[in-house]
Design a protein around this motif. Structure first.
Motif, short mmCIF file in Angstrom:
data_model
loop_
_atom_site.label_atom_id
_atom_site.label_comp_id
_atom_site.label_asym_id
_atom_site.label_seq_id
_atom_site.Cartn_x
_atom_site.Cartn_y
_atom_site.Cartn_z
N GLU A 103 1.15 -1.43 0.03
CA GLU A 103 0.28 0.13 0.24
C GLU A 103 0.96 1.60 0.01
OE1 GLU A 103 -2.79 0.50 -0.84
OE2 GLU A 103 -4.22 -2.04 -0.03
N ASN A 137 -0.62 3.60 5.10
CA ASN A 137 -0.55 2.81 5.51
C ASN A 137 0.27 3.96 7.24
OD1 ASN A 137 0.81 0.56 4.52
ND2 ASN A 137 2.82 1.80 3.74
N ASN A 138 -0.48 5.25 7.10
CA ASN A 138 -0.25 6.11 7.80
C ASN A 138 -1.72 6.23 8.22
OD1 ASN A 138 2.11 6.33 8.17
ND2 ASN A 138 2.65 7.75 6.49
N LYS A 144 -8.00 3.33 7.47
CA LYS A 144 -7.74 2.82 5.88
C LYS A 144 -7.09 1.66 6.58
CE LYS A 144 -7.74 6.59 2.94
NZ LYS A 144 -6.86 7.79 2.50
N LYS A 145 -5.74 1.52 7.37
CA LYS A 145 -5.36 0.02 7.38
C LYS A 145 -5.78 -0.80 8.13
CE LYS A 145 -0.86 -0.53 10.18
NZ LYS A 145 0.53 0.01 10.71
N ASN A 146 -6.85 -0.44 9.45
CA ASN A 146 -7.65 -1.10 10.15
C ASN A 146 -8.19 -2.00 9.10
OD1 ASN A 146 -8.96 -2.46 12.60
ND2 ASN A 146 -10.45 -1.89 11.96
N ARG A 156 -6.95 -2.86 5.82
CA ARG A 156 -6.79 -4.26 5.79
C ARG A 156 -5.91 -5.29 7.01
NH1 ARG A 156 -7.26 0.33 2.89
NH2 ARG A 156 -6.88 0.79 0.90
N TYR A 213 -1.78 -7.13 9.23
CA TYR A 213 -2.10 -6.19 8.59
C TYR A 213 -1.79 -6.98 7.31
CZ TYR A 213 -1.41 -1.60 6.24
OH TYR A 213 -1.57 -0.76 5.06
N GLU A 249 -1.23 -5.89 2.99
CA GLU A 249 -1.37 -4.87 2.60
C GLU A 249 -0.84 -4.95 0.82
OE1 GLU A 249 2.69 -2.27 1.92
OE2 GLU A 249 3.35 -3.54 3.73
#
Length: 325
Positions: free
Chosen positions: A265, A270-271, A275-277, A279, A290, A292
Motif C-alpha cells: 500500500e 499505511n499512515n 484505512k490500515k484497519n 486491511r 496487516y 497490505e
C-alpha cells in the motif's frame, strides 16, 4: 474425461536397476506436475497391478523395491513422501472402461498391425500418455498413431497423441497442462471447493474468500485474473516451503509469470489508522495481521494476501472491490 492421464506400461522395463532409479525420478516429476494440473493417473489394463508400488521397473525390481532402499537415503526423503502421498490419495489408479468402444475403435502405432489399449484410452479421452524413459521409442512428446473407426468414412486416419515422460516433454506441453488446470477451475465455486487439491500451499480465508467465491457476481475476466494470481502464488509457496526461496518478494511472483501488478500500500494508507484497519485480517491461527500486499485485478478489484515468513505460506484474505483509499 479431462482429469486423467493414461499410464503407459509399454514404456517399461528399464535395462537395469541404475537406469530404473534415474528413470523413476523423471516419472515422479511428471506425476508431480500432472497432479498440480489436476490430472490423476488412470490404469487401463486389468492385468496390471492396481498400486504404483507393484509396477516392475526392471527384472525383479519394483517401485516398492526402490522405496525400501530410498528410505535410507536422506536426499530422497521428499520423493519418498511424495510416493506415499500418491498411494494414499485415492483413487490413484482407475480401471478405464473402453470395452464399449474397443469393438469399433482401435488405435495403434505405424508399422504395427494391432492397436494398444493405452493408445486407445489416450485418444478416446483426449488426454496424455504418461510414459517412462526406459525405451527411447516412448520418450517423445508426441506420437503419430493410426486410428481405425469402424463406423467412420474413411475408416482409418492418422492422428497425434500427447506424451509426458520427462522434463523436456513437460516443457513442450506446459501451455496445454495450464489449460487443463484452468478448465477444472472454470468457476468461482470450482476454485473454492477444489482449493485443497489445487492450492495446498495457500490458505484461503473462509469468511472472506469463501464468501466471495461462493457468491461471485463480478465479471468472469476478474475471476480468471484472480485464478491466475492464485496459480502463481501456489507455485511460489510450494517452492518457498521447499527452500528454493528464503523469503517473499513481489519480484518472485512476477518471475513465476504473474501478469498483473502486485504491490504494497501507499504511505497515505499505511499512515491512516482507519484505512490500515480495513486491511487487517484474522488468520486461522488467531493472529491479526496487516495485509497490505495485493494483486491489482481488472475492473478495480483487488486480491489481498499475507506472506507468512514464519510458516512460509501465503494467506489469501480478500477478493473484492478496491478498499478505501
Amino acid at each position: 474425461m479431462n482429469n486423467g492421464i493414461v499410464l503407459n506400461h509399454h514404456s517399461l522395463p528399464f535395462a537395469n536397476k541404475e537406469d530404473a532409479d534415474e528413470g523413476l525420478m523423471a516419472f515422479f516429476t511428471v506425476l508431480k506436475v500432472c497432479r498440480t494440473a489436476g490430472l490423476k493417473v488412470l490404469l487401463v489394463d486389468e492385468d496390471q497391478d492396481k498400486s504404483l508400488m507393484g509396477l516392475e521397473l526392471t527384472n525383479g525390481y519394483f517401485v516398492r523395491s526402490w522405496l525400501a532402499s530410498a528410505r535410507k537415503v536422506a536426499e530422497l526423503a521428499d520423493w519418498c513422501r511424495f510416493l506415499k502421498s500418491l498411494e494414499t490419495k485415492q483413487p490413484l489408479f482407475e480401471i478405464v472402461d473402453i470395452e464399449s468402444v474397443s469393438d469399433v475403435l482401435e488405435v495403434g502405432l505405424p508399422g504395427e498391425e494391432s492397436g494398444k489399449s493405452v493408445l486407445l484410452a489416450a485418444f478416446y479421452f483426449e488426454t496424455f500418455l504418461a510414459s517412462f524413459t526406459a525405451l527411447a521409442s516412448w520418450a517423445n512428446s508426441h506420437f503419430n498413431v493410426w486410428v481405425f473407426e469402424l463406423d467412420a468414412t474413411p475408416d482409418q486416419r492418422d492422428e497425434t497423441l500427447l506424451n509426458l515422460s520427462d522434463s523436456a516433454s513437460l516443457d513442450v506441453h506446459a501451455d496445454e497442462l495450464k489449460q487443463r488446470r484452468n478448465a477444472l477451475l472454470s468457476s468461482a465455486k470450482d476454485i473454492w471447493f477444489k482449493r485443497e487439491d489445487f492450492f495446498p500451499h495457500l490458505t484461503l480465508l473462509s469468511n472472506q474468500i469463501g464468501t466471495s467465491l461462493q457468491c461471485w457476481s463480478a465479471r468472469q475476466d476478474v475471476l480468471f485474473k484472480a485464478r491466475d494470481a492464485l496459480n502463481v502464488m501456489e507455485s511460489f509457496s510450494g517452492r518457498w516451503l521447499s527452500g528454493e526461496y528464503v523469503d517473499y518478494h513481489h519480484e518472485y511472483l512476477r518471475g513465476l509469470g504473474l501478469a498483473a501488478e502486485v504491490s504494497g500500500e501507499s504511505e497515505s494508507v499505511n499512515n491512516d489508522p482507519k484505512k490500515k484497519n480495513e486491511r487487517m485480517f484474522w488468520l486461522d491461527d488467531g493472529r491479526k495481521v496487516y495485509c497490505e500486499n495485493h494483486v491489482k485485478l481488472t475492473d478495480g478489484y483487488r486480491l489481498h494476501f499475507y506472506a507468512d515468513a514464519l510458516n512460509k505460506r501465503i494467506y489469501v484474505v480478500y477478493l473484492g472491490p478496491h478498499l478505501t483509499l
